[in-house]
Write a protein that holds these residues in place. Structure first.
Motif, mmCIF file in Angstrom:
data_model
loop_
_atom_site.group_PDB
_atom_site.id
_atom_site.type_symbol
_atom_site.label_atom_id
_atom_site.label_comp_id
_atom_site.label_asym_id
_atom_site.label_seq_id
_atom_site.Cartn_x
_atom_site.Cartn_y
_atom_site.Cartn_z
ATOM 1 N N ALA A 315 0.849 -1.190 0.000
ATOM 2 C CA ALA A 315 0.000 0.000 0.000
ATOM 3 C C ALA A 315 0.882 1.236 0.000
ATOM 4 C CB ALA A 315 -0.925 0.001 1.221
ATOM 5 N N ALA A 316 0.273 2.364 -0.338
ATOM 6 C CA ALA A 316 0.967 3.652 -0.321
ATOM 7 C C ALA A 316 -0.042 4.724 0.062
ATOM 8 C CB ALA A 316 1.590 3.963 -1.688
ATOM 9 N N ALA A 317 0.451 5.816 0.645
ATOM 10 C CA ALA A 317 -0.442 6.898 1.065
ATOM 11 C C ALA A 317 0.317 8.210 1.060
ATOM 12 C CB ALA A 317 -1.018 6.618 2.454
ATOM 13 N N ILE A 318 -0.381 9.275 0.712
ATOM 14 C CA ILE A 318 0.189 10.620 0.738
ATOM 15 C C ILE A 318 -0.817 11.559 1.375
ATOM 16 C CG2 ILE A 318 -0.605 11.071 -1.635
ATOM 17 C CD1 ILE A 318 1.799 12.939 -1.973
ATOM 18 N N LEU A 319 -0.323 12.404 2.289
ATOM 19 C CA LEU A 319 -1.147 13.374 3.006
ATOM 20 C C LEU A 319 -0.634 14.769 2.683
ATOM 21 C CD1 LEU A 319 -3.407 13.637 5.283
ATOM 22 C CD2 LEU A 319 -1.489 13.825 6.888
ATOM 23 N N VAL A 320 -1.539 15.662 2.258
ATOM 24 C CA VAL A 320 -1.143 16.985 1.775
ATOM 25 C C VAL A 320 -1.988 18.053 2.456
ATOM 26 C CG1 VAL A 320 -0.976 18.486 -0.253
ATOM 27 C CG2 VAL A 320 -0.435 16.061 -0.459
ATOM 28 N N ASP A 321 -1.338 19.136 2.870
ATOM 29 C CA ASP A 321 -2.052 20.301 3.396
ATOM 30 C C ASP A 321 -2.728 21.010 2.217
ATOM 31 O OD1 ASP A 321 -2.427 23.193 4.091
ATOM 32 O OD2 ASP A 321 -1.627 22.526 6.016
ATOM 33 N N THR A 322 -4.029 21.172 2.301
ATOM 34 C CA THR A 322 -4.776 21.682 1.146
ATOM 35 C C THR A 322 -4.409 23.120 0.800
ATOM 36 O OG1 THR A 322 -6.600 22.308 2.611
ATOM 37 C CG2 THR A 322 -6.751 20.171 1.525
ATOM 38 N N LYS A 323 -4.140 23.941 1.797
ATOM 39 C CA LYS A 323 -3.924 25.363 1.525
ATOM 40 C C LYS A 323 -2.539 25.620 0.976
ATOM 41 C CE LYS A 323 -6.473 28.964 1.518
ATOM 42 N NZ LYS A 323 -7.740 28.906 0.754
ATOM 43 N N THR A 324 -1.524 24.978 1.565
ATOM 44 C CA THR A 324 -0.146 25.255 1.158
ATOM 45 C C THR A 324 0.372 24.282 0.107
ATOM 46 O OG1 THR A 324 0.771 23.853 2.905
ATOM 47 C CG2 THR A 324 0.332 26.170 3.446
ATOM 48 N N ARG A 325 -0.350 23.173 -0.116
ATOM 49 C CA ARG A 325 0.083 22.070 -1.001
ATOM 50 C C ARG A 325 1.334 21.379 -0.455
ATOM 51 N NH1 ARG A 325 -3.224 25.304 -3.721
ATOM 52 N NH2 ARG A 325 -4.164 24.480 -5.621
ATOM 53 N N GLU A 326 1.645 21.573 0.811
ATOM 54 C CA GLU A 326 2.827 20.956 1.399
ATOM 55 C C GLU A 326 2.528 19.516 1.800
ATOM 56 O OE1 GLU A 326 4.025 23.483 4.605
ATOM 57 O OE2 GLU A 326 4.973 24.946 3.280
ATOM 58 N N ILE A 327 3.442 18.614 1.477
ATOM 59 C CA ILE A 327 3.275 17.195 1.795
ATOM 60 C C ILE A 327 3.576 16.994 3.276
ATOM 61 C CG2 ILE A 327 4.128 14.879 1.338
ATOM 62 C CD1 ILE A 327 4.817 15.845 -1.501
ATOM 63 N N ARG A 328 2.632 16.418 4.016
ATOM 64 C CA ARG A 328 2.804 16.196 5.452
ATOM 65 C C ARG A 328 3.199 14.752 5.775
ATOM 66 N NH1 ARG A 328 3.711 20.947 5.959
ATOM 67 N NH2 ARG A 328 2.106 22.487 6.425
ATOM 68 N N ALA A 329 2.758 13.810 4.958
ATOM 69 C CA ALA A 329 3.145 12.402 5.156
ATOM 70 C C ALA A 329 3.262 11.764 3.781
ATOM 71 C CB ALA A 329 2.121 11.663 6.015
ATOM 72 N N TYR A 330 4.219 10.815 3.672
ATOM 73 C CA TYR A 330 4.533 10.267 2.349
ATOM 74 C C TYR A 330 5.061 8.857 2.551
ATOM 75 C CZ TYR A 330 6.461 10.598 -2.475
ATOM 76 O OH TYR A 330 6.761 10.437 -3.807
#
Length: 784
Positions: A315-330
């Motif tokens: 499995a794979a997952a990516i978490l992104v802050d919607t406002k800044t587009r900054e990746i929080r988890a990868y």
């Protein structure tokens, strides 16, 4: 004056002149050497790259090109205590000598002659040995070292020399410089060292092989720390009394084997980006958050352990802050080091079939182009689009279905139908505009692109869903804090983006079968052949994309988005919310969006007439959303004796409301297994009773403004004055349209402001709840 005294005076003047001339020439030469363009000392010294999280945690420290751990750090970012300790222990006269300290060298010679080996090299001399690789164990080597040290002093400032020394000092093995030593031995940056740690690093370079041993007791290091501790106390008696600088207290050094190697797929991606942009910064502060990363990794690992019996291994997952587009988890795979699953493959950059995760963007484009609103009724029936005859995932057809339900139930036929009607941009153009790297032309994919017939990466999906959460503004994800901003594309209107997310918020969770509270806007996807299971969604201030599958494309019937990816998706969402790691975001449509909410007839998605028994609210984009008056429901009077029907009321007859579906819709209901009750047949006069009469004569609305034949001029440079639409009506409310686009609702005699969107001809139409209408043609001209 005697002749002897005169000659002595003349000689003194002569020598004084020579000395002055020599000093002037030497000063000029020194100034010329100092001013001559020179290469910065760090330019010839390769550096490692330290990759840090946004909260300062080390993710990875790379080797430099010469296979050393060396991290060039400016002097102002090195602990002042460490700087002072190094000067105290190595070279107290550093700022006073010209690169060589004759007294120290003489003392070294005398001590060595007595059998007590003692160094006499200054910091500048040590730097010369490190920079030029000198062997100073013989006389010629020592003389070269002295000459090069003087040359360094002539060309560089004391600041530059001291900075270079601290960045090249040996710290055992292939560790060089205080910054790399701080990270490796203490897991700290060089400006965060405590005084005991600073004193420890100050003494290691004199004997790095013995003093930098990480395991067991280290008597050599302890003895050296005791000596420098005494020096420190003499120079800082007050500070030493309050600071924890006890030399007897052991200091445990970590080793290079304990260096972290966290989020390896993410750090690989960061290094690729750094090299692509030729970024020479040795410290890369990324957007990753260590706590978010731990939560996602843990949930993914536990979930796969529980699903092993179903053959789910990766499995794979990516978490992104919607406002800044900054990746929080990868998380690029279940285990980077597991060769059995090809763990080093980055599943977040791999191009896979996205299944139905692109459908929300078809609906958003359709709403922007005036094809539908959330309650528009679409047809889910066997349909051929040229040679393409798609089917639904469950192999069944449900007949008429509103757009919102069609989207959250992932019906294929309505999505392909909408995709076929999209004008510029179509789905293909939209994906190219927003950065999805489709490899082929539009004809290669055709309408199958709507159902996952193309390919996309999880990173690209995260960027797309972040665009929905940012009012239709799309741009690239951010890996690093200092990353240059990418161009922003307004590919979807803010209104269509909000409506799409609002539709997805009604998607029920797989565990409760109810919409999530707090709200989550989410969509699943399953690729053909059960090779990829997706869930993508927006919640609070985050976008989360989850993928399950196999890198070797092995099929597995368990790989269905709603069954396998959605449960993991919601586990991560719930875990992040439980630890308060997300921030709620206002989802109200009232925030400066041009949206209106009206009641529609539930059965048709059109404006209800007086006989519609069930109504529900729907959102509209004024000037875009299509809407007409519903004529489905009609009141008839039934003779209770023989069930004869009429449209005119008779004494003793019963009033009933029936649905008069068109023949094609009746067929759809039958094919979907939901046949409708056949309505009673009405006599011919019911269809002729209003013949020859206008709607206005029948009591319908009458437009009073604009007048027939009115011309409206759009000024080249605003401001523009809105046109006032008014009508007289016996019923309220009344609904206004420009061609087929809904403008708004008003009451009898009340004005509705409308600004024409362009020049051209418009048919302005007003409709009441009885379906009666009036219309005017309006000509809009652009001012030259």
């Amino acid at each position: 004056m005697s002749e002897g005294k005169w000659q002595l005076s003349a000689r003194l003047k002569q020598w004084s002149g020579r000395i002055t001339l020599t000093f002037v020439v030497f000063s000029i030469c020194l100034l010329a050497i100092r001013c001559y363009p020179r290469q910065p000392l760090q330019a010839s010294i390769p550096s490692s790259i330290a990759i840090l999280t946004e909260d300062g945690q080390l993710l990875r420290l790379t080797l430099s090109s010469d296979q050393q751990f060396r991290l060039w750090t400016p002097l102002n970012r090195i602990s002042p205590a460490l700087q002072e300790a190094v000067l105290l222990y190595e070279d107290r006269r550093f700022y006073w000598h010209p690169g060589v300290n004759p007294a120290a060298m003489l003392r070294s010679v005398l001590q060595t002659a007595q059998g007590n080996r003692q160094g006499g090299s200054t910091i500048t001399m040590q730097l010369a040995r490190r920079l030029y690789g000198l062997d100073t164990r013989n006389i010629s080597g020592k003389l070269k070292q002295i000459a090069l040290a003087i040359g360094l002093e002539a060309r560089y400032s004391k600041h530059d020399i001291f900075e270079a020394y601290l960045n090249t000092a040996p710290y055992g093995g292939n560790i060089e410089g205080v910054a790399a030593a701080s990270l490796i031995y203490f897991n700290k940056s060089a400006d965060q060292l405590t005084v005991p740690q600073a004193l420890t690093l100050a003494v290691i370079p004199q004997n790095p092989r013995e003093r930098a041993k990480a395991k067991g007791e280290n008597p050599q290091l302890s003895a050296a720390r005791e000596r420098i501790h005494l020096l420190w106390k003499n120079f800082h008696p007050r500070a030493a009394a309050t600071q924890n600088t006890d030399a007897a207290k052991p200091v445990q050094l970590r080793s290079t084997t304990q260096l972290p190697y966290r989020a390896p797929h993410f750090t690989d991606a960061v290094l690729e980006e750094v090299h692509r942009h030729s970024d020479l910064s040795p410290v890369q502060i990324t957007t990753l958050n260590s706590v978010h990363q731990e939560v996602v990794e843990r949930q993914l690992r536990v979930y796969l352990e529980q699903k092993q019996s179903q053959g789910l291994k990766n499995a794979a997952a990516i978490l992104v802050d919607t406002k800044t587009r900054e990746i929080r988890a990868y998380v690029g795979s279940a285990d980077y080091f597991d060769e059995s699953i090809d763990g080093q493959v980055n599943g977040l950059q791999a191009r896979r079939s996205p299944g139905s995760t692109l459908k929300p963007f078809i609906y958003a484009l359709g709403m922007d182009q005036g094809l539908l609103h959330p309650m528009t009724v679409l047809k889910d029936a066997p349909t051929a689009f040229g040679p393409f005859s798609p089917e639904n995932f469950d192999g069944r057809f449900v007949g008429p279905i509103n757009a919102q339900d069609a989207l959250i139930r992932s019906r294929n036929i309505p999505a392909v139908f909408l995709a076929s009607r999209l004008d510029k941009p179509g789905l293909y153009d939209f994906l190219k505009q927003t950065g999805v790297g489709l490899k082929h032309g539009e004809k290669h994919y055709g309408l199958a692109l709507a159902l996952g017939g193309g390919d996309a990466s999880a990173e690209e999906l995260a960027s797309l869903y972040a665009g929905l959460a940012n009012e239709g503004k799309f741009t690239a994800l951010r890996f690093r804090k200092n990353q240059n901003p990418e161009p922003v594309s307004q590919a979807i209107s803010a209104e269509a983006a909000w409506l799409t997310l609002n539709m997805l918020r009604h998607n029920p969770r797989p565990d409760t079968e109810l919409p999530a509270k707090p709200a989550v806007a989410w969509k699943t996807g399953t690729s053909w052949g059960f090779r990829d299971a997706w869930t993508a969604g927006v919640f609070d201030n985050m976008v989360l994309i989850v993928w399950l599958g196999n890198f070797d494309n092995e099929s597995n019937p368990a790989l269905v988005g709603v069954r396998t990816a959605a449960p993991l998706f919601f586990r991560i969402v719930d875990a992040l919310r439980a630890q308060q790691l997300t921030q709620p975001v206002e989802s109200s449509a009232s925030r400066n969006l041009k949206l209106r909410q009206l009641e529609v007839c539930a059965a048709t998605g059109q404006l209800p007439n007086a006989d519609c028994p069930e109504k529900k609210p729907s959102w509209f984009i004024p000037g875009k959303s299509p809407i007409t008056q519903s004529q489905l429901h009609r009141a008839v009077w039934i003779n209770p004796r023989n069930r004869e029907a009429d449209c005119v009321e008779h004494p003793g007859w019963t009033r009933e409301v029936h649905e008069y579906w068109p023949s094609d819709m009746q067929r759809l209901f039958r094919e979907a297994g939901m046949p409708r009750v056949k309505p009673p047949t009405l006599p011919l006069h019911c269809s002729q009773k209003t013949a020859g009469r206008t709607d206005r004569e029948s009591g319908g609305p009458s437009i009073t403004s604009p007048l027939q034949g009115t011309q409206y001029v759009l000024r080249a440079n605003g401001p523009h004055t809105p046109l006032q639409l008014t009508a007289i009506s016996q019923a309220a409310p009344i609904y206004w349209f420009a061609d087929q686009a809904f403008i708004g609702a008003s009451k009898d005699g009340a004005a509705l402001s409308w600004l024409p969107p362009r020049a051209g001809r418009f048919l302005i139409r007003v409709v009441d709840e009885q379906g009666l209408s009036d219309s005017r043609e309006l000509i809009v001209e652009a001012e030259n």
